[in-house]
Design a protein around this motif. Structure first.
Motif, PDB file in Angstrom:
ATOM      1  N   GLY A  70       3.777  -1.471  -8.954  1.00  0.00           N
ATOM      2  CA  GLY A  70       2.929  -0.997  -7.858  1.00  0.00           C
ATOM      3  C   GLY A  70       2.024   0.140  -8.277  1.00  0.00           C
ATOM      4  N   ALA A  71       2.546   1.025  -9.111  1.00  0.00           N
ATOM      5  CA  ALA A  71       1.751   2.155  -9.589  1.00  0.00           C
ATOM      6  C   ALA A  71       0.577   1.683 -10.440  1.00  0.00           C
ATOM      7  N   LYS A  72       0.729   0.510 -11.064  1.00  0.00           N
ATOM      8  CA  LYS A  72      -0.357  -0.065 -11.872  1.00  0.00           C
ATOM      9  C   LYS A  72      -1.294  -0.927 -11.028  1.00  0.00           C
ATOM     10  N   GLY A  73      -1.036  -0.984  -9.722  1.00  0.00           N
ATOM     11  CA  GLY A  73      -1.901  -1.749  -8.833  1.00  0.00           C
ATOM     12  C   GLY A  73      -1.573  -3.222  -8.739  1.00  0.00           C
ATOM     13  N   LYS A  74      -0.449  -3.644  -9.292  1.00  0.00           N
ATOM     14  CA  LYS A  74      -0.051  -5.049  -9.210  1.00  0.00           C
ATOM     15  C   LYS A  74       0.458  -5.358  -7.809  1.00  0.00           C
ATOM     16  N   LEU A  75       0.290  -6.590  -7.405  1.00  0.00           N
ATOM     17  CA  LEU A  75       0.844  -7.048  -6.139  1.00  0.00           C
ATOM     18  C   LEU A  75       2.336  -7.275  -6.339  1.00  0.00           C
ATOM     19  N   VAL A  76       3.131  -6.545  -5.591  1.00  0.00           N
ATOM     20  CA  VAL A  76       4.588  -6.662  -5.677  1.00  0.00           C
ATOM     21  C   VAL A  76       5.037  -7.489  -4.477  1.00  0.00           C
ATOM     22  N   CYS A  77       5.229  -8.775  -4.727  1.00  0.00           N
ATOM     23  CA  CYS A  77       5.624  -9.692  -3.652  1.00  0.00           C
ATOM     24  C   CYS A  77       6.955 -10.344  -4.013  1.00  0.00           C
ATOM     25  N   PRO A  78       7.627 -10.926  -3.040  1.00  0.00           N
ATOM     26  CA  PRO A  78       8.937 -11.530  -3.316  1.00  0.00           C
ATOM     27  C   PRO A  78       8.909 -12.606  -4.401  1.00  0.00           C
ATOM     28  N   ILE A  79       7.857 -13.403  -4.444  1.00  0.00           N
ATOM     29  CA  ILE A  79       7.805 -14.463  -5.452  1.00  0.00           C
ATOM     30  C   ILE A  79       7.747 -13.855  -6.848  1.00  0.00           C
ATOM     31  N   TRP A  80       6.832 -12.908  -7.048  1.00  0.00           N
ATOM     32  CA  TRP A  80       6.717 -12.240  -8.344  1.00  0.00           C
ATOM     33  C   TRP A  80       8.014 -11.520  -8.701  1.00  0.00           C
ATOM     34  N   LEU A  81       8.562 -10.798  -7.728  1.00  0.00           N
ATOM     35  CA  LEU A  81       9.773 -10.022  -7.982  1.00  0.00           C
ATOM     36  C   LEU A  81      10.948 -10.932  -8.315  1.00  0.00           C
ATOM     37  N   SER A  82      11.062 -12.054  -7.639  1.00  0.00           N
ATOM     38  CA  SER A  82      12.165 -12.980  -7.945  1.00  0.00           C
ATOM     39  C   SER A  82      12.034 -13.541  -9.355  1.00  0.00           C
ATOM     40  N   GLN A  83      10.802 -13.747  -9.819  1.00  0.00           N
ATOM     41  CA  GLN A  83      10.602 -14.206 -11.199  1.00  0.00           C
ATOM     42  C   GLN A  83      10.992 -13.114 -12.189  1.00  0.00           C
ATOM     43  N   SER A 121       0.835  -1.206   0.000  1.00  0.00           N
ATOM     44  CA  SER A 121       0.000   0.000   0.000  1.00  0.00           C
ATOM     45  C   SER A 121       0.866   1.252   0.000  1.00  0.00           C
ATOM     46  N   LEU A 122       2.088   1.126   0.458  1.00  0.00           N
ATOM     47  CA  LEU A 122       2.991   2.276   0.465  1.00  0.00           C
ATOM     48  C   LEU A 122       3.329   2.733  -0.942  1.00  0.00           C
ATOM     49  N   LEU A 123       3.262   1.814  -1.899  1.00  0.00           N
ATOM     50  CA  LEU A 123       3.507   2.196  -3.293  1.00  0.00           C
ATOM     51  C   LEU A 123       2.424   3.145  -3.795  1.00  0.00           C
ATOM     52  N   HIS A 124       1.249   3.088  -3.171  1.00  0.00           N
ATOM     53  CA  HIS A 124       0.134   3.945  -3.571  1.00  0.00           C
ATOM     54  C   HIS A 124       0.049   5.177  -2.682  1.00  0.00           C
ATOM     55  N   GLU A 125       0.218   4.991  -1.386  1.00  0.00           N
ATOM     56  CA  GLU A 125       0.062   6.084  -0.434  1.00  0.00           C
ATOM     57  C   GLU A 125       1.186   7.104  -0.519  1.00  0.00           C
ATOM     58  N   HIS A 126       2.332   6.688  -0.977  1.00  0.00           N
ATOM     59  CA  HIS A 126       3.489   7.580  -0.960  1.00  0.00           C
ATOM     60  C   HIS A 126       4.027   7.847  -2.363  1.00  0.00           C
ATOM     61  N   GLU A 127       3.143   7.840  -3.351  1.00  0.00           N
ATOM     62  CA  GLU A 127       3.589   8.128  -4.718  1.00  0.00           C
ATOM     63  C   GLU A 127       4.230   9.505  -4.816  1.00  0.00           C
ATOM     64  N   TRP A 128       3.857  10.397  -3.939  1.00  0.00           N
ATOM     65  CA  TRP A 128       4.401  11.754  -3.976  1.00  0.00           C
ATOM     66  C   TRP A 128       5.896  11.782  -3.715  1.00  0.00           C
ATOM     67  N   LEU A 129       6.457  10.704  -3.226  1.00  0.00           N
ATOM     68  CA  LEU A 129       7.896  10.690  -2.940  1.00  0.00           C
ATOM     69  C   LEU A 129       8.730  10.729  -4.220  1.00  0.00           C
ATOM     70  N   GLN A 130       8.156  10.262  -5.309  1.00  0.00           N
ATOM     71  CA  GLN A 130       8.832  10.320  -6.612  1.00  0.00           C
ATOM     72  C   GLN A 130      10.264   9.781  -6.563  1.00  0.00           C
ATOM     73  N   ILE A 131      10.422   8.640  -5.970  1.00  0.00           N
ATOM     74  CA  ILE A 131      11.744   8.015  -5.904  1.00  0.00           C
ATOM     75  C   ILE A 131      12.043   7.371  -7.253  1.00  0.00           C
ATOM     76  N   ARG A 132      13.194   7.682  -7.777  1.00  0.00           N
ATOM     77  CA  ARG A 132      13.634   7.139  -9.062  1.00  0.00           C
ATOM     78  C   ARG A 132      14.749   6.110  -8.830  1.00  0.00           C
ATOM     79  N   PRO A 133      14.856   5.125  -9.700  1.00  0.00           N
ATOM     80  CA  PRO A 133      15.892   4.095  -9.504  1.00  0.00           C
ATOM     81  C   PRO A 133      17.303   4.665  -9.332  1.00  0.00           C
ATOM     82  N   GLU A 134      17.620   5.716 -10.068  1.00  0.00           N
ATOM     83  CA  GLU A 134      18.985   6.258  -9.978  1.00  0.00           C
ATOM     84  C   GLU A 134      19.291   6.912  -8.635  1.00  0.00           C
TER      85      GLU A 134
END
Length: 120
Positions: free
Chosen positions: A60-73, A29-42
């Motif tokens: 996360g911005a697209k509403g996908k579930l970002v979990c370790p299993i998905w991310l590891s894939q 939920s932090l990916l949605h609640e804190h979008e204003w942080l505008q953190i960039r990969p660099e």
């Protein structure tokens, strides 16, 4: 105990980007609640942090579930990810994130540290 003292207990084992990524993996939920942080990969100094965030943030911005299993894939072909420990590394991030997730100040402190360019 003050937030800074609690977070200080983790600093010997985890760096700020690890804590930040772990908190976000633990609580998407932090990916949605804190979008204003505008953190960039660099803004991350370590390549594996940059690559993880480059995958996590847009999903996360697209509403996908970002979990370790998905991310590891998603990261399975990345040598930096594998060198960091792969799925075990993500599990460690989530463990660290779960311990500080209730400390919103902790998340903001971690982001502040990153944005000010302090070494990870």
């Amino acid at each position: 105990m003050k937030t800074s003292e609690v977070l200080g207990q983790f600093s010997h084992q985890y760096n700020w980007p690890d804590l930040f990524l772990g908190v976000v993996l633990y609580d998407n939920s932090l990916l949605h609640e804190h979008e204003w942080l505008q953190i960039r990969p660099e803004m991350f100094q370590h390549p594996v942090h940059q690559k993880l965030w480059a995958v996590m943030a847009p999903a996360g911005a697209k509403g996908k579930l970002v979990c370790p299993i998905w991310l590891s894939q998603e990261m399975s072909d990345d040598p930096d990810f594998e060198a960091a420990g792969g799925v075990r590394y993500l599990a460690d991030l989530v463990d660290a994130g779960s311990e500080v997730r209730d400390l919103q100040k902790g998340l903001l402190d971690a982001v502040s540290q990153m944005l000010r360019g302090r070494p990870a």
